[in-house]
Scaffold this motif. Structure first.
Motif, short mmCIF file in Angstrom:
data_model
loop_
_atom_site.label_atom_id
_atom_site.label_comp_id
_atom_site.label_asym_id
_atom_site.label_seq_id
_atom_site.Cartn_x
_atom_site.Cartn_y
_atom_site.Cartn_z
N MET A 61 54.01 62.13 -103.35
CA MET A 61 54.29 62.02 -102.50
C MET A 61 52.65 61.74 -100.93
SD MET A 61 56.22 63.59 -98.57
CE MET A 61 57.66 62.92 -98.36
N LYS A 62 52.43 61.26 -99.94
CA LYS A 62 51.22 60.97 -99.88
C LYS A 62 51.56 62.03 -98.07
CE LYS A 62 49.17 56.06 -100.14
NZ LYS A 62 49.27 55.38 -99.38
N HIS A 63 50.46 62.59 -98.44
CA HIS A 63 50.21 63.64 -97.11
C HIS A 63 49.56 62.56 -95.90
CE1 HIS A 63 51.84 66.67 -99.41
NE2 HIS A 63 51.46 66.42 -100.16
N ALA A 64 49.53 62.50 -94.70
CA ALA A 64 49.11 62.27 -93.69
C ALA A 64 47.04 63.30 -93.67
CB ALA A 64 49.73 62.70 -91.90
N ARG A 65 46.60 62.39 -93.14
CA ARG A 65 45.25 62.97 -92.92
C ARG A 65 45.06 62.12 -91.23
NH1 ARG A 65 41.95 58.93 -96.63
NH2 ARG A 65 44.01 57.70 -95.93
N PHE A 66 44.46 63.96 -90.77
CA PHE A 66 44.00 63.22 -89.12
C PHE A 66 42.65 63.29 -89.03
CE2 PHE A 66 47.92 66.25 -88.81
CZ PHE A 66 49.47 65.25 -88.57
N VAL A 67 41.88 62.43 -88.38
CA VAL A 67 40.85 62.82 -87.97
C VAL A 67 39.95 63.46 -87.13
CG1 VAL A 67 40.75 59.94 -87.51
CG2 VAL A 67 41.11 60.67 -85.92
N ASP A 68 39.16 64.15 -86.99
CA ASP A 68 38.31 65.31 -86.93
C ASP A 68 38.86 65.51 -85.56
OD1 ASP A 68 37.31 65.71 -88.84
OD2 ASP A 68 35.52 65.41 -87.94
N PRO A 69 38.86 64.17 -83.99
CA PRO A 69 39.42 64.84 -82.84
C PRO A 69 41.11 65.61 -82.84
CG PRO A 69 38.13 62.63 -83.05
CD PRO A 69 38.01 63.27 -84.53
N THR A 70 41.51 64.17 -83.89
CA THR A 70 42.84 64.46 -83.52
C THR A 70 43.46 66.06 -84.53
OG1 THR A 70 43.85 61.99 -84.23
CG2 THR A 70 45.27 64.09 -84.46
N LYS A 71 42.46 66.64 -85.43
CA LYS A 71 42.34 67.64 -86.34
C LYS A 71 42.04 68.93 -84.81
CE LYS A 71 40.94 66.70 -90.56
NZ LYS A 71 39.96 66.90 -91.71
N SER A 72 41.09 68.81 -84.20
CA SER A 72 40.99 70.03 -83.44
C SER A 72 42.11 69.74 -82.23
CB SER A 72 39.54 68.62 -82.23
OG SER A 72 38.38 68.67 -83.24
N GLU A 73 42.28 68.88 -81.56
CA GLU A 73 43.94 68.79 -81.02
C GLU A 73 45.23 69.54 -81.28
OE1 GLU A 73 46.87 65.62 -77.87
OE2 GLU A 73 45.23 65.14 -78.82
N LEU A 74 45.64 69.20 -82.65
CA LEU A 74 46.30 69.59 -83.26
C LEU A 74 46.29 71.31 -83.23
CD1 LEU A 74 49.22 69.33 -84.92
CD2 LEU A 74 47.68 69.02 -87.12
N LEU A 75 44.94 71.96 -83.55
CA LEU A 75 44.39 72.74 -83.80
C LEU A 75 44.58 73.97 -82.33
CD1 LEU A 75 41.68 73.16 -86.42
CD2 LEU A 75 44.29 73.57 -86.57
N ALA A 76 44.87 73.04 -81.38
CA ALA A 76 44.23 73.76 -79.65
C ALA A 76 46.21 73.89 -79.87
CB ALA A 76 43.79 72.78 -79.04
N GLU A 77 46.74 72.63 -80.11
CA GLU A 77 47.90 72.75 -79.73
C GLU A 77 48.81 74.00 -80.17
OE1 GLU A 77 49.42 71.51 -76.56
OE2 GLU A 77 47.42 70.16 -77.17
N ILE A 78 48.92 74.24 -81.67
CA ILE A 78 48.86 75.29 -82.59
C ILE A 78 48.95 76.64 -81.45
CG2 ILE A 78 48.94 76.43 -84.07
CD1 ILE A 78 48.73 73.56 -85.85
N SER A 79 47.18 76.67 -81.03
CA SER A 79 46.93 78.39 -80.43
C SER A 79 48.15 78.10 -78.93
CB SER A 79 45.76 77.95 -79.88
OG SER A 79 45.28 78.86 -79.75
N TYR A 80 48.12 77.05 -78.44
CA TYR A 80 48.88 76.80 -77.40
C TYR A 80 50.14 77.63 -77.70
CZ TYR A 80 51.77 75.19 -73.07
OH TYR A 80 52.20 75.32 -72.54
N TYR A 81 50.87 77.04 -78.43
CA TYR A 81 52.32 77.57 -78.20
C TYR A 81 52.56 78.20 -78.67
CZ TYR A 81 54.46 73.24 -77.12
OH TYR A 81 54.49 71.64 -76.63
N GLU A 82 51.50 78.73 -79.76
CA GLU A 82 51.65 81.00 -80.23
C GLU A 82 51.31 81.86 -78.83
OE1 GLU A 82 52.19 83.54 -83.42
OE2 GLU A 82 52.37 81.10 -83.57
N ASP A 83 50.58 81.27 -78.61
CA ASP A 83 50.61 82.49 -77.05
C ASP A 83 51.92 82.61 -76.79
OD1 ASP A 83 47.84 82.96 -77.23
OD2 ASP A 83 46.77 80.98 -76.13
N LYS A 84 52.66 80.82 -75.83
CA LYS A 84 53.52 81.09 -75.75
C LYS A 84 54.71 82.25 -75.65
CE LYS A 84 52.55 78.58 -71.95
NZ LYS A 84 52.20 78.75 -70.58
#
Length: 61
Positions: free
Chosen positions: A1-24
């Motif tokens: 199965m293939k895995h999704a690849r994210f471009v750098d700006p998307t990776k940064s946004e995903l990491l920011a969202e992960i941090s946001y939800y963990e803070d909540k």
């Protein structure tokens, strides 16, 4: 199965969202990431089944 690849700006946004939800709420980021992974896996599986559908749509541009 293939895995999704994210471009750098998307990776940064995903990491920011992960941090946001963990803070909540501790542990919420894990559920969020699991949902993102499930959605991308479904998108990849759908794409693989209906490749001609997407190529036809791209040609219409």
């Amino acid at each position: 199965m293939k895995h999704a690849r994210f471009v750098d700006p998307t990776k940064s946004e995903l990491l920011a969202e992960i941090s946001y939800y963990e803070d909540k709420e501790p542990g919420l980021s894990g559920r969020f990431l699991a949902a993102v992974q499930e959605a991308t896996a479904r998108a990849l599986a759908h794409h693989a089944r209906r490749l001609c559908y997407w190529h036809g749509r791209m040609d219409d541009r």
